[in-house]
Design a protein around this motif. Structure first.
Motif, PDB file in Angstrom:
ATOM      1  N   PHE A  33       6.736   6.420 -11.054  1.00 57.43           N
ATOM      2  CA  PHE A  33       5.345   6.565 -11.479  1.00 57.43           C
ATOM      3  C   PHE A  33       4.700   7.607 -10.598  1.00 57.43           C
ATOM      4  O   PHE A  33       4.571   7.425  -9.405  1.00 57.43           O
ATOM      5  N   ARG A  34       4.289   8.725 -11.197  1.00 60.47           N
ATOM      6  CA  ARG A  34       3.897   9.881 -10.408  1.00 60.47           C
ATOM      7  C   ARG A  34       2.406  10.178 -10.494  1.00 60.47           C
ATOM      8  O   ARG A  34       1.734   9.807 -11.435  1.00 60.47           O
ATOM      9  N   PHE A  35       1.973  10.927  -9.511  1.00 60.98           N
ATOM     10  CA  PHE A  35       0.644  11.518  -9.515  1.00 60.98           C
ATOM     11  C   PHE A  35       0.809  12.892 -10.140  1.00 60.98           C
ATOM     12  O   PHE A  35       1.607  13.697  -9.676  1.00 60.98           O
ATOM     13  N   PRO A  36       0.120  13.264 -11.239  1.00 58.24           N
ATOM     14  CA  PRO A  36       0.358  14.506 -11.963  1.00 58.24           C
ATOM     15  C   PRO A  36       0.124  15.727 -11.069  1.00 58.24           C
ATOM     16  O   PRO A  36      -0.873  15.785 -10.358  1.00 58.24           O
ATOM     17  N   GLY A  37       1.726  16.739 -11.786  1.00 60.16           N
ATOM     18  CA  GLY A  37       1.885  18.024 -11.172  1.00 60.16           C
ATOM     19  C   GLY A  37       1.281  18.104 -10.262  1.00 60.16           C
ATOM     20  O   GLY A  37       2.070  18.472 -10.602  1.00 60.16           O
ATOM     21  N   GLY A 153       5.545  16.234  -8.289  1.00 59.55           N
ATOM     22  CA  GLY A 153       4.403  15.648  -7.601  1.00 59.55           C
ATOM     23  C   GLY A 153       4.774  14.347  -6.912  1.00 59.55           C
ATOM     24  O   GLY A 153       5.889  13.834  -7.053  1.00 59.55           O
ATOM     25  N   PRO A 154       3.856  13.772  -6.142  1.00 58.70           N
ATOM     26  CA  PRO A 154       4.103  12.483  -5.488  1.00 58.70           C
ATOM     27  C   PRO A 154       4.397  11.406  -6.532  1.00 58.70           C
ATOM     28  O   PRO A 154       3.844  11.429  -7.624  1.00 58.70           O
ATOM     29  N   PHE A 155       5.276  10.464  -6.187  1.00 57.43           N
ATOM     30  CA  PHE A 155       5.583   9.396  -7.142  1.00 57.43           C
ATOM     31  C   PHE A 155       5.992   8.127  -6.409  1.00 57.43           C
ATOM     32  O   PHE A 155       6.368   8.164  -5.228  1.00 57.43           O
ATOM     33  N   TYR A 156       5.900   7.029  -7.130  1.00 59.18           N
ATOM     34  CA  TYR A 156       6.332   5.728  -6.622  1.00 59.18           C
ATOM     35  C   TYR A 156       7.517   5.265  -7.436  1.00 59.18           C
ATOM     36  O   TYR A 156       7.507   5.344  -8.676  1.00 59.18           O
ATOM     37  N   CYS A 157       8.549   4.778  -6.774  1.00 56.75           N
ATOM     38  CA  CYS A 157       9.739   4.270  -7.447  1.00 56.75           C
ATOM     39  C   CYS A 157       9.799   2.748  -7.313  1.00 56.75           C
ATOM     40  O   CYS A 157       9.988   2.242  -6.199  1.00 56.75           O
ATOM     41  N   PRO A 158       9.646   2.006  -8.414  1.00 55.01           N
ATOM     42  CA  PRO A 158       9.724   0.541  -8.339  1.00 55.01           C
ATOM     43  C   PRO A 158      11.083   0.048  -7.879  1.00 55.01           C
ATOM     44  O   PRO A 158      11.186  -1.020  -7.268  1.00 55.01           O
TER      45      PRO A 158
END
Length: 311
Positions: A33-37, A153-158
């Protein structure tokens, strides 16, 4: 922000310079789940249990029955079972940071502030907060959600409960998106931590399971609600950060501007000159700023129900 001299998180893995390879990650690529470009919790109920129940009800009614949940008034003050936040201990891996530069110190401090706020909220619910690990990388990185590049971009991996960021993104946030300021940068991390909270309370697992059988349009629509809730959770963090006296004049405006600059409609207008609403998966500029502000103003979890009613 008055962040200098405050505690810095040890839940950091510095993988900068280690190389890698692969392809960009993001919501549709690898599962990332990312923060766009008042108080941490109200006496009226709600809290984590209410959000989980609301999310489950919305998903069930929307995709498993013919009932339109948008026409139903869901009781956001309901009780329900306790939160089961997954792991009970914070990550304890290698926490050394190779480069003790100012930006590294900044993100470690912001991460520590999110740990303090969410630990307090979880404690008020009778739970222990399992803090995520932040991975610093350069260029590209391998996660449990697959490979990702700085372009994603920054993202979170569950899958591994880690958030990933190439710090060069902050230059892009300023120069490409027109969102400058340290609180705008902090909002980026707080948003990804918001996804971690969603993972712990069951929102992301439900969404990931159900979107396998969704149409692209329905998946995008639900993704918007997931992203806006992460924005609202970031606002809750901002609320308690303000109470600590860390924020300075103009900080809130920096975050709201960042939220507006990375709205789907604004990004599409910049890139292609027109918007395609059915392809939105993060929310419009107005929606993103509005939900961040809701969390910021209230500091209450029940203010972040993006799964019922209009958004």
């Amino acid at each position: 922000m008055r962040w200098q001299g405050r505690r810095q998180s040890d839940n950091v893995e510095d993988q900068r310079g280690e190389g890698g390879g692969g392809f960009p990650g993001g919501i549709g690529q690898g599962g990332g789940f990312r923060f766009p470009g008042g108080g941490m919790r109200t006496a009226r109920g709600g809290g984590f249990s209410g959000i989980v129940i609301l999310a489950a009800i919305f998903l069930f009614l929307k995709f498993c029955t013919s009932i339109d949940p948008m026409q139903i008034l869901v009781d956001s003050g309901g009780g329900g079972g306790q939160l089961v936040p997954g792991q009970s201990q914070a990550p304890s891996g290698d926490t050394s940071v190779k480069n003790n530069d100012q930006m590294t110190q900044f993100v470690r401090t912001v991460l520590a502030e999110t740990e303090d706020v969410w630990s307090g909220i979880f404690q008020a619910e009778g739970q222990t907060y399992p803090a995520p690990t932040m991975v610093l990388f350069s260029g590209q990185v391998r996660s449990a959600c697959g490979f990702a590049s700085a372009a994603s971009g920054p993202f979170y991996c569950p899958g591994d409960k880690k958030l990933y960021i190439d710090l060069s993104f902050y230059d892009e946030l300023d120069k490409k998106f027109g969102a400058s300021g340290d609180f705008a940068q902090a909002y980026v991390l707080a948003h990804e931590v918001g996804h971690h909270i969603q993972n712990l309370i069951g929102v992301l697992p439900k969404f990931n399971a159900m979107r396998q059988n969704m149409s692209e349009a329905d998946s995008n629509a639900m993704s918007v609600r997931v992203e806006l809730q992460a924005d609202c959770f970031a606002g809750i963090w901002g609320h308690f950060t303000k109470q600590k006296g860390i924020l300075e004049a103009g900080d809130l405006e920096e975050a709201l501007n960042a939220a507006q600059q990375i709205g789907d409609d604004t990004l599409q207008r910049k890139m292609q000159g027109y918007v395609v609403p059915e392809s939105f998966n993060h929310g419009t500029s107005a929606q993103r700023a509005n939900w961040f502000k809701r969390g910021f103003d209230s500091g209450k979890l029940e203010s972040c129900d993006t799964f019922s009613g209009n958004i």
